[in-house]
Design a protein around this motif. Structure first.
Motif, PDB file in Angstrom:
ATOM      1  N   ASP A 165      -0.952   6.501   5.723  1.00 53.83           N
ATOM      2  CA  ASP A 165      -1.461   6.695   4.364  1.00 53.83           C
ATOM      3  C   ASP A 165      -1.087   8.049   3.765  1.00 53.83           C
ATOM      4  O   ASP A 165      -0.792   8.131   2.579  1.00 53.83           O
ATOM      5  N   HIS A 166      -1.040   9.108   4.574  1.00 52.56           N
ATOM      6  CA  HIS A 166      -0.663  10.412   4.018  1.00 52.56           C
ATOM      7  C   HIS A 166       0.804  10.449   3.577  1.00 52.56           C
ATOM      8  O   HIS A 166       1.176  11.252   2.731  1.00 52.56           O
TER       9      HIS A 166
ATOM     10  N   ASP B  64      -6.499   6.835  -3.582  1.00 53.40           N
ATOM     11  CA  ASP B  64      -7.336   6.869  -2.374  1.00 53.40           C
ATOM     12  C   ASP B  64      -7.669   5.475  -1.869  1.00 53.40           C
ATOM     13  O   ASP B  64      -7.719   5.246  -0.663  1.00 53.40           O
TER      14      ASP B  64
ATOM     15  N   ILE C 232      -3.999   3.467  -0.781  1.00 53.81           N
ATOM     16  CA  ILE C 232      -3.328   3.898   0.454  1.00 53.81           C
ATOM     17  C   ILE C 232      -4.063   3.449   1.707  1.00 53.81           C
ATOM     18  O   ILE C 232      -3.495   3.465   2.790  1.00 53.81           O
ATOM     19  N   ARG C 233      -5.298   3.003   1.562  1.00 58.39           N
ATOM     20  CA  ARG C 233      -6.051   2.507   2.723  1.00 58.39           C
ATOM     21  C   ARG C 233      -5.611   1.097   3.117  1.00 58.39           C
ATOM     22  O   ARG C 233      -6.062   0.551   4.112  1.00 58.39           O
ATOM     23  N   ALA C 234      -4.748   0.514   2.309  1.00 58.44           N
ATOM     24  CA  ALA C 234      -4.168  -0.812   2.583  1.00 58.44           C
ATOM     25  C   ALA C 234      -5.225  -1.904   2.684  1.00 58.44           C
ATOM     26  O   ALA C 234      -5.107  -2.830   3.481  1.00 58.44           O
TER      27      ALA C 234
ATOM     28  N   TYR D  88       2.152   7.890   2.065  1.00 62.06           N
ATOM     29  CA  TYR D  88       2.202   7.065   0.865  1.00 62.06           C
ATOM     30  C   TYR D  88       1.970   7.883  -0.412  1.00 62.06           C
ATOM     31  O   TYR D  88       2.459   7.510  -1.481  1.00 62.06           O
TER      32      TYR D  88
ATOM     33  N   ALA E  54       0.796  -1.228   0.000  1.00 62.43           N
ATOM     34  CA  ALA E  54       0.000   0.000   0.000  1.00 62.43           C
ATOM     35  C   ALA E  54       0.831   1.282   0.000  1.00 62.43           C
ATOM     36  O   ALA E  54       0.351   2.321  -0.445  1.00 62.43           O
ATOM     37  N   SER E  55       2.061   1.218   0.462  1.00 59.65           N
ATOM     38  CA  SER E  55       2.889   2.437   0.504  1.00 59.65           C
ATOM     39  C   SER E  55       3.275   2.902  -0.893  1.00 59.65           C
ATOM     40  O   SER E  55       3.694   4.031  -1.074  1.00 59.65           O
TER      41      SER E  55
END
Length: 129
Positions: A74-75, A100, A103-105, A77, A45-46
């Protein structure tokens, strides 16, 4: 190269073979390709892993020094995805990156994007082999 159908790898559809690859197979592929020890799809996710895959396909088109390897939230990433998008643009990869969601993985979002990346690798990354 065998397997090429004359269309660009960026136009890979959901019915391509890589979209039927299991999570275990994907993780094994990523770890072997990039010499990593990723244990969960969500760890991608990163965006750093995705950047490495594109750099493996198109060496030098990712500014690897701009990738935040230590990103934990997340911010943090988002800049990695900006680097990835710039490489997509440079290499004419016509694939929307839903930052969007990624980044929430969440497992499913990252699984589908990783499947796309594997399919892209199969079209583009094997050229040097």
């Amino acid at each position: 190269m065998a397997g090429r159908s004359g269309r660009g790898a960026s136009s890979v559809g959901m019915m391509e073979g890589a979209f039927f690859v299991s999570r275990t197979e994907l993780l094994s592929w990523v770890n072997g390709l990039l010499q990593l020890s990723v244990t969960k799809v969500e760890q991608c996710a990163s965006g750093a892993v995705y950047c490495q895959i594109i750099d493996a396909c198109h060496p030098g088109t990712i500014s690897m020094r701009k990738v935040n390897w230590m990103a934990k939230a997340d911010h943090e990433y988002v800049p990695n995805y900006k680097v990835l998008q710039a490489a997509f643009d440079k290499n004419k990869i016509e694939r929307h990156i839903d930052v969007d969601k990624l980044i929430r993985a969440k497992y499913q979002d990252n699984l589908e994007f990783l499947q796309f990346m594997k399919c892209y690798w199969e079209y583009e990354g094997l050229q040097g082999d």
